[in-house]
Design a protein around this motif. Structure first.
Motif, PDB file in Angstrom:
ATOM      1  N   ASN A   8       4.229 -15.786  18.306  1.00 16.12           N
ATOM      2  CA  ASN A   8       4.570 -15.917  19.729  1.00 16.12           C
ATOM      3  C   ASN A   8       4.477 -14.553  20.426  1.00 16.12           C
ATOM      4  O   ASN A   8       4.258 -13.523  19.796  1.00 16.12           O
ATOM      5  CB  ASN A   8       5.949 -16.569  19.908  1.00 16.12           C
ATOM      6  N   GLU A   9       4.608 -14.576  21.765  1.00 15.54           N
ATOM      7  CA  GLU A   9       4.267 -13.362  22.508  1.00 15.54           C
ATOM      8  C   GLU A   9       5.225 -12.211  22.215  1.00 15.54           C
ATOM      9  O   GLU A   9       4.810 -11.064  22.097  1.00 15.54           O
ATOM     10  CB  GLU A   9       4.223 -13.659  24.012  1.00 15.54           C
ATOM     11  N   ARG A  10       6.518 -12.510  22.095  1.00 16.65           N
ATOM     12  CA  ARG A  10       7.451 -11.397  21.827  1.00 16.65           C
ATOM     13  C   ARG A  10       7.195 -10.788  20.450  1.00 16.65           C
ATOM     14  O   ARG A  10       7.283  -9.577  20.270  1.00 16.65           O
ATOM     15  CB  ARG A  10       8.891 -11.884  21.963  1.00 16.65           C
ATOM     16  N   GLY A  11       6.876 -11.632  19.486  1.00 16.09           N
ATOM     17  CA  GLY A  11       6.504 -11.115  18.167  1.00 16.09           C
ATOM     18  C   GLY A  11       5.244 -10.262  18.239  1.00 16.09           C
ATOM     19  O   GLY A  11       5.142  -9.220  17.578  1.00 16.09           O
ATOM     20  N   PHE A  12       4.291 -10.724  19.055  1.00 16.39           N
ATOM     21  CA  PHE A  12       3.048  -9.959  19.261  1.00 16.39           C
ATOM     22  C   PHE A  12       3.376  -8.546  19.736  1.00 16.39           C
ATOM     23  O   PHE A  12       2.873  -7.548  19.198  1.00 16.39           O
ATOM     24  CB  PHE A  12       2.180 -10.682  20.283  1.00 16.39           C
ATOM     25  N   TRP A  13       4.257  -8.452  20.763  1.00 15.47           N
ATOM     26  CA  TRP A  13       4.555  -7.125  21.308  1.00 15.47           C
ATOM     27  C   TRP A  13       5.361  -6.290  20.324  1.00 15.47           C
ATOM     28  O   TRP A  13       5.244  -5.060  20.296  1.00 15.47           O
ATOM     29  CB  TRP A  13       5.266  -7.254  22.666  1.00 15.47           C
ATOM     30  N   ASP A  14       6.182  -6.926  19.491  1.00 19.44           N
ATOM     31  CA  ASP A  14       6.882  -6.178  18.441  1.00 19.44           C
ATOM     32  C   ASP A  14       5.873  -5.524  17.493  1.00 19.44           C
ATOM     33  O   ASP A  14       6.001  -4.350  17.145  1.00 19.44           O
ATOM     34  CB  ASP A  14       7.808  -7.110  17.647  1.00 19.44           C
ATOM     35  N   VAL A  15       4.872  -6.311  17.069  1.00 18.37           N
ATOM     36  CA  VAL A  15       3.861  -5.748  16.165  1.00 18.37           C
ATOM     37  C   VAL A  15       3.079  -4.651  16.883  1.00 18.37           C
ATOM     38  O   VAL A  15       2.825  -3.572  16.316  1.00 18.37           O
ATOM     39  CB  VAL A  15       2.897  -6.838  15.647  1.00 18.37           C
ATOM     40  N   ALA A  16       2.723  -4.900  18.157  1.00 18.33           N
ATOM     41  CA  ALA A  16       1.943  -3.901  18.908  1.00 18.33           C
ATOM     42  C   ALA A  16       2.701  -2.572  18.980  1.00 18.33           C
ATOM     43  O   ALA A  16       2.109  -1.499  18.903  1.00 18.33           O
ATOM     44  CB  ALA A  16       1.645  -4.424  20.308  1.00 18.33           C
ATOM     45  N   ARG A  17       4.019  -2.660  19.121  1.00 13.79           N
ATOM     46  CA  ARG A  17       4.837  -1.457  19.241  1.00 13.79           C
ATOM     47  C   ARG A  17       4.999  -0.751  17.889  1.00 13.79           C
ATOM     48  O   ARG A  17       4.992   0.468  17.803  1.00 13.79           O
ATOM     49  CB  ARG A  17       6.216  -1.875  19.780  1.00 13.79           C
ATOM     50  N   LEU A  18       5.126  -1.532  16.807  1.00 10.58           N
ATOM     51  CA  LEU A  18       5.453  -0.965  15.497  1.00 10.58           C
ATOM     52  C   LEU A  18       4.235  -0.543  14.678  1.00 10.58           C
ATOM     53  O   LEU A  18       4.298   0.428  13.926  1.00 10.58           O
ATOM     54  CB  LEU A  18       6.212  -2.012  14.662  1.00 10.58           C
ATOM     55  N   SER A  19       3.140  -1.287  14.802  1.00  7.89           N
ATOM     56  CA  SER A  19       2.045  -1.131  13.847  1.00  7.89           C
ATOM     57  C   SER A  19       1.159   0.050  14.205  1.00  7.89           C
ATOM     58  O   SER A  19       0.902   0.312  15.380  1.00  7.89           O
ATOM     59  CB  SER A  19       1.206  -2.414  13.815  1.00  7.89           C
ATOM     60  N   ASP A  20       0.663   0.732  13.181  1.00  9.19           N
ATOM     61  CA  ASP A  20      -0.269   1.829  13.431  1.00  9.19           C
ATOM     62  C   ASP A  20      -1.708   1.407  13.152  1.00  9.19           C
ATOM     63  O   ASP A  20      -2.608   2.236  13.123  1.00  9.19           O
ATOM     64  CB  ASP A  20       0.115   3.060  12.590  1.00  9.19           C
ATOM     65  N   ALA A  21      -1.932   0.121  12.956  1.00  8.28           N
ATOM     66  CA  ALA A  21      -3.275  -0.387  12.654  1.00  8.28           C
ATOM     67  C   ALA A  21      -3.866  -1.066  13.895  1.00  8.28           C
ATOM     68  O   ALA A  21      -3.134  -1.445  14.813  1.00  8.28           O
ATOM     69  CB  ALA A  21      -3.203  -1.387  11.501  1.00  8.28           C
ATOM     70  N   PRO A  22      -5.189  -1.259  13.939  1.00  8.84           N
ATOM     71  CA  PRO A  22      -5.779  -2.033  15.031  1.00  8.84           C
ATOM     72  C   PRO A  22      -5.141  -3.426  15.077  1.00  8.84           C
ATOM     73  O   PRO A  22      -4.831  -4.002  14.034  1.00  8.84           O
ATOM     74  CB  PRO A  22      -7.258  -2.130  14.643  1.00  8.84           C
ATOM     75  N   LEU A  23      -4.945  -3.954  16.298  1.00  6.43           N
ATOM     76  CA  LEU A  23      -4.363  -5.290  16.446  1.00  6.43           C
ATOM     77  C   LEU A  23      -5.457  -6.344  16.266  1.00  6.43           C
ATOM     78  O   LEU A  23      -6.559  -6.201  16.798  1.00  6.43           O
ATOM     79  CB  LEU A  23      -3.718  -5.440  17.824  1.00  6.43           C
ATOM     80  N   VAL A  24      -5.111  -7.386  15.507  1.00  4.49           N
ATOM     81  CA  VAL A  24      -6.101  -8.396  15.130  1.00  4.49           C
ATOM     82  C   VAL A  24      -5.536  -9.793  15.381  1.00  4.49           C
ATOM     83  O   VAL A  24      -4.421 -10.105  14.953  1.00  4.49           O
ATOM     84  CB  VAL A  24      -6.465  -8.276  13.634  1.00  4.49           C
ATOM     85  N   ALA A  25      -6.318 -10.607  16.089  1.00  3.34           N
ATOM     86  CA  ALA A  25      -6.035 -12.047  16.160  1.00  3.34           C
ATOM     87  C   ALA A  25      -7.228 -12.736  15.512  1.00  3.34           C
ATOM     88  O   ALA A  25      -8.319 -12.748  16.065  1.00  3.34           O
ATOM     89  CB  ALA A  25      -5.853 -12.501  17.603  1.00  3.34           C
ATOM     90  N   SER A  26      -7.023 -13.264  14.311  1.00  2.00           N
ATOM     91  CA  SER A  26      -8.163 -13.692  13.477  1.00  2.00           C
ATOM     92  C   SER A  26      -8.833 -14.950  13.994  1.00  2.00           C
ATOM     93  O   SER A  26     -10.019 -15.154  13.785  1.00  2.00           O
ATOM     94  CB  SER A  26      -7.695 -13.922  12.038  1.00  2.00           C
ATOM     95  N   HIS A  27      -8.067 -15.834  14.670  1.00  8.95           N
ATOM     96  CA  HIS A  27      -8.672 -17.077  15.181  1.00  8.95           C
ATOM     97  C   HIS A  27      -7.902 -17.541  16.407  1.00  8.95           C
ATOM     98  O   HIS A  27      -6.973 -18.324  16.298  1.00  8.95           O
ATOM     99  CB  HIS A  27      -8.765 -18.145  14.095  1.00  8.95           C
ATOM    100  N   SER A  28      -8.283 -17.006  17.551  1.00 11.54           N
ATOM    101  CA  SER A  28      -7.634 -17.311  18.816  1.00 11.54           C
ATOM    102  C   SER A  28      -8.699 -17.307  19.907  1.00 11.54           C
ATOM    103  O   SER A  28      -9.869 -17.068  19.633  1.00 11.54           O
ATOM    104  CB  SER A  28      -6.559 -16.255  19.138  1.00 11.54           C
TER     105      SER A  28
END
Ligand SMILES: [Zn+2]
Length: 358
Positions: free
Chosen positions: A215-235
């Protein structure tokens, strides 16, 4: 030789392992024999130029495994409310994940060199050059990972290189989006504390974090925390098909800024503007999403994420053998050879190399 061997296709998502594993889905078919059932097997992969991809391990609940019984799952405004009988225990999820991983390793062993479980971007690239099908072990949902993350270490050692924190249901780490249309992907709370630890651990290992189904809030949590490129594998793009699984413009922008990738899904309900489950969906509906994302965040950040064996495909595509027809549709829309190389494999390879650091 595949019809489009100049454009070997690396694909962000398939459920072939689930289809082969569950008798009520795959019907006991073999991955090595051309079949009309399902969408992906080795002969059809070769026909269509499907050269590799993320092979998902998805843990079905009892209802999915055995067929539906009464209303096991309630849709609520904040997501799925899972009846107690359908909660997935870690031990059950681990049994399923081990069984399906074993299935993939047996396929590799039985393939006489035709299929390889790839663990580095170098190996994926080599497979694409040699015509060996590159299978990347991926979890769609982290139900098989315990809170101490012991299983993450063990599965990583076995070859796990990609992980979606959630499927479209809640688990110990976060909340997936229920399938809703029209609806925003903002359907509930963000990652749990355990989910944030999981992001950090995946970064340390170099395990790709897949944002599809989050979900979107989880997405932004990962965007804030992760140091890797952001990936949506099938969207796909929410602006063109406003269903919960699709990405808003702001999410797309964040993926672009991170040097990440969207694998555009072929599922008809995710690409059609009306989200109808209609096989008579033109390939141009997939092309529109590729156009939109490429224009918004750049051609370097788009690839394919079919969802073969996991979703309804347009009749015009059919299955993996039909991929050359999608490339033809892209050519008609002005995509030249350089653009097709990026869409089919170069972008995915760049993201894998950056994420896995090998
Ligand atoms: Zn999925």
């Amino acid at each position: 030789m595949p019809a489009n061997s100049a454009f070997p296709i690396f694909d962000g998502h398939n459920d072939a392992l689930l289809s082969l594993h569950l008798p009520n889905r795959g019907g006991g078919r073999s991955f090595f024999v051309r079949d009309e059932r399902g969408h992906l097997d080795l002969p059809r992969a070769r026909e269509g130029g499907f050269a590799g991809g993320l092979f998902a391990i998805f843990v079905p609940d009892r209802r999915m495994r055995d067929g539906p019984s009464d209303d096991d799952v309630l849709l609520t405004d904040t997501g799925y409310e899972v009846r107690a009988a359908l909660r997935i225990s870690t031990s059950y999820a681990q049994r399923m994940a081990i069984a399906m991983a074993a299935r993939l390793f047996r396929l590799e062993a039985e393939s006489a060199g035709a299929l390889k479980v790839a663990r580095t971007a170098g190996e994926v690239g080599e497979c694409l050059r040699q015509g060996v099908l590159a299978a990347v072990l991926h979890f769609e949902g982290a139900e098989a990972i315990d809170r101490d993350l012991d299983a993450l270490h063990v599965f990583y050692a076995a070859g796990l290189r990609s992980l979606g924190i959630v499927w479209s249901r809640p688990n110990a780490f976060g909340h997936g989006v229920p399938f809703k249309y029209p609806h925003s992907p903002d359907t509930g709370p963000g990652l749990t504390g355990a989910g944030r630890e999981l992001v950090r651990a995946c970064n340390r290992h170099g395990i790709l974090l897949d944002l599809s189904h989050l979900n979107e809030r989880g997405f932004w949590d990962v965007a804030r925390l992760s140091d890797a490129p952001l990936v949506a594998s099938h969207s796909a793009a929410h602006a063109l098909c406003p269903m919960t699984r699709n990405l808003t413009d702001k999410q797309l922008d964040a993926i672009g800024r991170s040097d990440g990738i969207v694998g555009v899904v072929f599922e008809v309900t995710a690409v059609r503007a009306d989200s109808h489950n209609d096989v008579d969906t033109p390939l141009d509906d997939i092309v529109r999403h590729i156009d939109y994302i490429a224009q918004r965040i750049g051609i370097d950040h788009v690839g394919f994420g079919s969802d073969f064996d996991g979703a309804t495909m347009p009749r015009a595509l059919g299955d993996a053998a039909g991929l050359p027809r999608l490339l033809d549709a892209l050519r008609r829309h002005g995509y030249d050879a350089a653009a097709l190389r990026k869409l089919t494999h170069e972008n995915w390879l760049r993201v894998l190399r950056r994420t896995w650091r090998a």
